[in-house]
Design an enzyme around this catalytic site. Structure first.
Site, PDB file in Angstrom:
ATOM      1  N   GLU A 465      48.490  18.477  55.142  1.00  0.00           N
ATOM      2  CA  GLU A 465      47.535  17.584  54.460  1.00  0.00           C
ATOM      3  C   GLU A 465      48.127  16.195  54.256  1.00  0.00           C
ATOM      4  OE1 GLU A 465      46.105  19.443  50.843  1.00  0.00           O
ATOM      5  OE2 GLU A 465      45.165  21.051  51.939  1.00  0.00           O
ATOM      6  N   GLU A 558      45.067  27.232  55.259  1.00  0.00           N
ATOM      7  CA  GLU A 558      44.912  27.477  53.822  1.00  0.00           C
ATOM      8  C   GLU A 558      43.464  27.843  53.560  1.00  0.00           C
ATOM      9  OE1 GLU A 558      46.453  24.694  50.861  1.00  0.00           O
ATOM     10  OE2 GLU A 558      48.145  24.235  52.191  1.00  0.00           O
TER      11      GLU A 558
HETATM   12  C1  GAL Z   1      46.272  22.453  48.955  1.00  0.00           C
HETATM   13  C2  GAL Z   1      47.730  22.097  49.246  1.00  0.00           C
HETATM   14  C3  GAL Z   1      48.650  23.137  48.670  1.00  0.00           C
HETATM   15  C4  GAL Z   1      48.284  23.418  47.252  1.00  0.00           C
HETATM   16  C5  GAL Z   1      46.894  23.908  47.165  1.00  0.00           C
HETATM   17  C6  GAL Z   1      46.577  24.197  45.703  1.00  0.00           C
HETATM   18  O1  GAL Z   1      45.462  21.361  49.117  1.00  0.00           O
HETATM   19  O2  GAL Z   1      47.971  21.992  50.608  1.00  0.00           O
HETATM   20  O3  GAL Z   1      49.964  22.670  48.731  1.00  0.00           O
HETATM   21  O4  GAL Z   1      48.432  22.238  46.553  1.00  0.00           O
HETATM   22  O5  GAL Z   1      46.044  22.919  47.681  1.00  0.00           O
HETATM   23  O6  GAL Z   1      45.457  24.904  45.511  1.00  0.00           O
END
Ligand code: GAL
Length: 866
Positions: A465, A558
């Site tokens: 990100e 993710e």
């Molecule tokens: C994402 C990020 C992760 C963590 C997550 C939290 O956007 O890549 O590192 O921060 O959100 O929910």
């Protein structure tokens, strides 16, 4: 070890002054412009440290020369005769911050983002290395597998070098500074900035350190690489390259031989010899490094692959160097033989067999043990994940301890190995973006070189990100540069970067070999409950990405960011499938709790059910990496007054949240499990609506309250739980019977508990090694007089230990608990508490652990040490 806190005069570089930084931004907030140093200091050592990177800078013209002078030599801590008797004596790996105490105040020095623990500031580590005369002429190197952060190393008063990035392994050549025949004084200074991370980074020399003594002619650091060229007719064609370094001052004629052995994936020890690569003789000029490569065949190879359908078979190549018939070096390269394909329609194929990515993201901390690496604690994390059906790990967002990759090799996990959370645009004021320009090439090459022989790694990720997603062409140029560096180091695996913002029509995704989407696949803030929120909003983007890039595999790197406090249920219950947590929906900001109905998420997240539906609707998607497998220290969204995250499927202590069984029902569909939520002890809810949900892979289920049926339900397409949303609570018994193909498959009964009566104690292992490292994880349940767990029990438990062991830490998995992990007293949380016990070195015997709580029968357990 001595913790100084305030910086001394030996700084790596000046740091910018921080103004107006607010840490509890939503995690997908847009990163900021690059923020470079503004202050100045006359004692900046960076020019002496940068040459440590030379081995990892491709263009020799860019190799930096060390300036004249020896900064820091007059500083007492680096000198051999400095009296450090008053310093704390510690064992490595060591995390100076983990025992706290937590900063509890409203405006803490270190905020919730970094875990409210005292990670910030300078610390020194000193050790006397006894180097005998016999070592004269040897090459002696120091390898540090992780020091947080800005490590600078002195030996006998001379500055040797250093490495700022706290997550990478690095190696320094001590040889020029060694004085054989006695004690040599090693001194290491770390300087860990506050406001430098979005999670708990740890602090100190938190991974293993190795003193490597070799002949001056030897195999280089991470100097071997084994690649599979092809497999056909039951024969694997492999390619081995070996880098030999000649630090002597004469030409060397070296005979080089490699033998291949099977390796036991349970113990890591080598077994039967399977083949030998015929020896060859090579010449290496003084002061140079040369690469030699060999191709060879291995008949009937035992392939490496993920369980349950495949086995993680391993080999080890033992390469030996001889000069004039004398063995001068031996180097082991563990590896596995596997063929991984990335098919845009079928997903990941391992040895020709499709393997759905049932993955999780993991940060590097080990809960109450902090960042200090411990093999058993890491193994336990993986075991609990494997039991859930998890088969893949994304190392978010930094290189892991090398031993963790040995474990994923041996246990058969598929891994995305990741290096950076930011590039030139920072996410916190003092993070890696400050040194990105100087260090990215070296860090990236070192990262790939160290890890490239691990069969478990299927892809490299060079960013998570990153802010450069927002900068179109300029960010894409940088993405291409990083991508190409990775491919130069290893052309056999895809290189990727995770995208939560870049869209199919932007240039950024063109520079990744596979498409790693964070949240965008299933859509961000796109369900009705999210309509009022500001921030990135996208409809489900799988189809558009697929259309634009029909030849690239898509995986969700993710998903979810679902939030919950273990076994804590709040009412009313949201009647849809996914909602952002707030005080009116699933959250209690006063108690800092999120409801475990497992429907609530971060602002940009989605419940597991929503993600499953989206993945099933787009079957070409290779699978998902859930954010996150375990809770981790820091980033306690949505309550920055807490210490640890809410997004884990497993809490910080290692106790399964309800969600665990939702994933297990999807990832191990053959397992006849049923999991009922909530618990059934609600004296204040008699007659009130108390929804009952059941996680199971069965197709139908019937619920009974005190034997009265609440109806038989069948799951509709894209539904992943059974729910009875209008059950009226009465105490007694809740029973569910599940059905598959019309036939009963499993039954679960839960009962209303009475008052707390006893402590039940259980250890994950009752025999542990007396090696000063092995651990027993002992859990305590508060139960009533019938042995039923009391679900909301929060009794204060006191732990005592006798025998040859120590209590290392206690926890209960409650993100809002700010009691030091070091404390022997711990309130139970939702009926459970954990104590972690370590055996002393070399002391066989029996450890007895006793748990007591006022008014309850105590619990006691013994653990023997060998
Ligand atoms: C994402 C990020 C992760 C963590 C997550 C939290 O956007 O890549 O590192 O921060 O959100 O929910």
């Amino acid at each position: 070890m001595r913790y100084e806190g305030e910086p001394d005069k030996l700084v790596y570089d000046a740091r910018p002054t921080i103004t107006n930084y607010r840490e509890n931004q939503v995690a997908d907030a847009k990163p900021t412009e690059s923020n470079q140093s503004t202050a100045s200091s006359s004692n900046i050592l960076k020019n002496w440290i940068l040459p440590s990177a030379n081995d990892f800078i491709k263009n020799p013209a860019k190799h930096l020369k060390r300036p004249a002078g020896n900064p820091g030599s007059d500083f007492s801590f680096v000198q051999g005769d400095f009296n450090d008797e008053s310093w704390e004596s510690v064992d490595l790996p060591h995390d100076w911050a983990i025992n706290g105490p937590f900063y509890k105040e409203a405006n803490p020095v270190v905020g919730g983002g970094m875990g409210r623990l005292p990670v910030q500031g300078v610390a020194w580590y000193r050790k006397k290395l006894n180097i005998p005369f016999a070592d004269a002429g040897k090459t002696i190197q120091l390898q540090i597998d992780g020091a947080m952060s800005y490590a600078m190393v002195w030996l006998n008063g001379s500055l040797v070098g250093g490495w700022p990035y706290g997550y990478n392994s690095f190696c320094l050549d001590l040889t020029p500074y060694i004085q054989p025949g006695g004690n040599n004084q090693l001194a290491i200074r770390l300087d860990n900035p506050n406001n430098s991370s979005r999670w708990y980074p740890g602090a100190g020399i938190y991974r293993n350190v190795w003193l490597i003594k070799t002949n001056s002619v030897h195999i280089g650091q991470w100097g071997t690489f084994i690649q599979l060229k092809k497999i056909a007719n039951h024969t694997a064609t492999l390619h081995l390259s070996v880098e030999i370094e000649n630090k002597s001052n004469s030409d060397q004629k070296i005979e080089l031989r490699t033998d291949l052995y099977q390796q036991n994936n349970k113990t890591g020890t080598s077994g039967k010899k399977v083949t030998a690569i015929p020896s060859s003789t090579v010449d290496v000029r003084p002061g140079s490094k040369s690469n030699f490569s060999f191709s060879f065949n291995l008949k009937n190879p035992l392939l490496w692959g993920p369980p349950p359908l495949q086995s993680p078979n391993l080999y080890v190549a033992v390469t030996t160097l001889y000069v004039n018939g004398k063995r001068i070096d031996e180097y082991e390269t563990p590896f596995g033989i596997r063929n991984v394909q990335f098919d845009p329609l079928k997903g990941v194929l391992v040895n020709g067999q499709p393997v759905r990515i049932q993955g999780v993201n993991q940060h590097h901390d080990l809960g109450a043990l902090g960042a200090a690496f411990n093999l058993r604690a890491a193994e336990r994390q993986l075991q609990i994940l494997a039991e859930m059906g998890c088969n893949s790990i994304r190392m978010a967002h930094n290189p892991p301890a090398p031993e963790l990759l040995d474990l994923t090799d041996r246990m058969g996990f598929l891994v995305i190995d990741e290096i950076f959370d930011c590039w030139e645009r920072g996410k916190t004021p003092l993070d890696f973006h400050l040194i990105f320009k100087d260090w990215h090439e070296a860090d990236l090459r070192a990262f790939v070189r160290r890890d490239r022989n691990h069969p478990s790694i299927i892809a490299w990720s060079f960013g998570n990100e990153v802010g450069e997603q927002y900068t179109n062409d300029s960010g894409t140029v940088l993405a291409k540069e990083l991508h190409d560096i990775v491919k130069e180091e290893d052309s056999t695996r895809p290189a990727t970067a995770s995208m939560n913002y870049a869209k199919p029509n932007m240039p950024f995704p063109r520079e990744t070999d596979i498409l790693s989407l964070n949240y965008q696949g299933e859509g961000i803030r796109d369900a009705p409950a999210y309509a009022h929120l500001k921030g990135i909003r996208t409809s489900p983007l799988y189809p558009e990405f697929q259309k634009q890039f029909p030849n690239k595999l898509i995986v969700s790197s993710e998903t979810a960011s679902a939030l919950s406090s273990r076994r804590t249920f709040l009412f009313p219950v949201y009647n849809g499938i996914s909602a952002p947590v707030s005080d009116s929906t699933g959250g209690n900001s006063v108690k800092q709790e999120v409801s475990a109905y497992e429907l609530y998420t971060a602002a940009f997240g989605a419940s597991p059910d929503k993600v499953f539906a989206s993945q099933n609707m787009h079957p070409y998607v290779a699978g998902e990496f859930v954010w996150s497998g375990w809770d981790y220290l820091g980033e306690p969204t949505p309550y920055y007054t807490a210490r640890s995250s809410y997004c884990g499927i497993i809490d910080l202590a290692g106790f399964e949240k309800d969600r665990y069984y939702l994933y297990q029902s999807r990832w191990r569909p053959g397992l006849p499990i049923t999991h009922i939520l909530p618990h059934w002890t609600w004296p204040d809810r008699v007659g009130l609506i108390t929804p009952v949900h059941v996680f199971s892979s069965a197709t139908e289920a019937e619920l009974f309250v005190n034997n009265k049926s609440q109806g038989r339900k069948r799951k509709a397409p894209y539904e992943y739980r059974f729910r009875w949303d209008s059950v009226l609570y009465e105490s007694g018994e809740l029973k569910v019977i599940t059905y598959r193909r019309g036939k009963p498959s499993a039954t679960q009964i839960i009962r209303t508990a009475g008052n707390p009566s006893s402590l039940q104690i259980r250890a994950d292992r009752t025999v542990i090694s007396a090696d000063g490292k092995d651990l027993s994880f002992i859990s305590v349940r508060v139960v009533d007089d019938k042995g039923t767990m009391v679900p909301e029990a929060n009794n204060r438990i006191h732990f005592q230990i006798s025998g040859p062991g120590v209590i290392v830490a206690t926890d209960n998995g409650n993100p809002a608990d700010l009691e030091s992990f070091h404390s022997n007293d711990r309130n139970a949380f939702s009926g459970l508490a954990l104590v972690i016990v370590r055996a002393q070195s070399n002391t066989r015997g029996t450890i007895t652990v006793t748990a007591t709580a006022g008014g309850l029968n105590p619990g006691q357990i013994t653990v023997s040490t060998r």
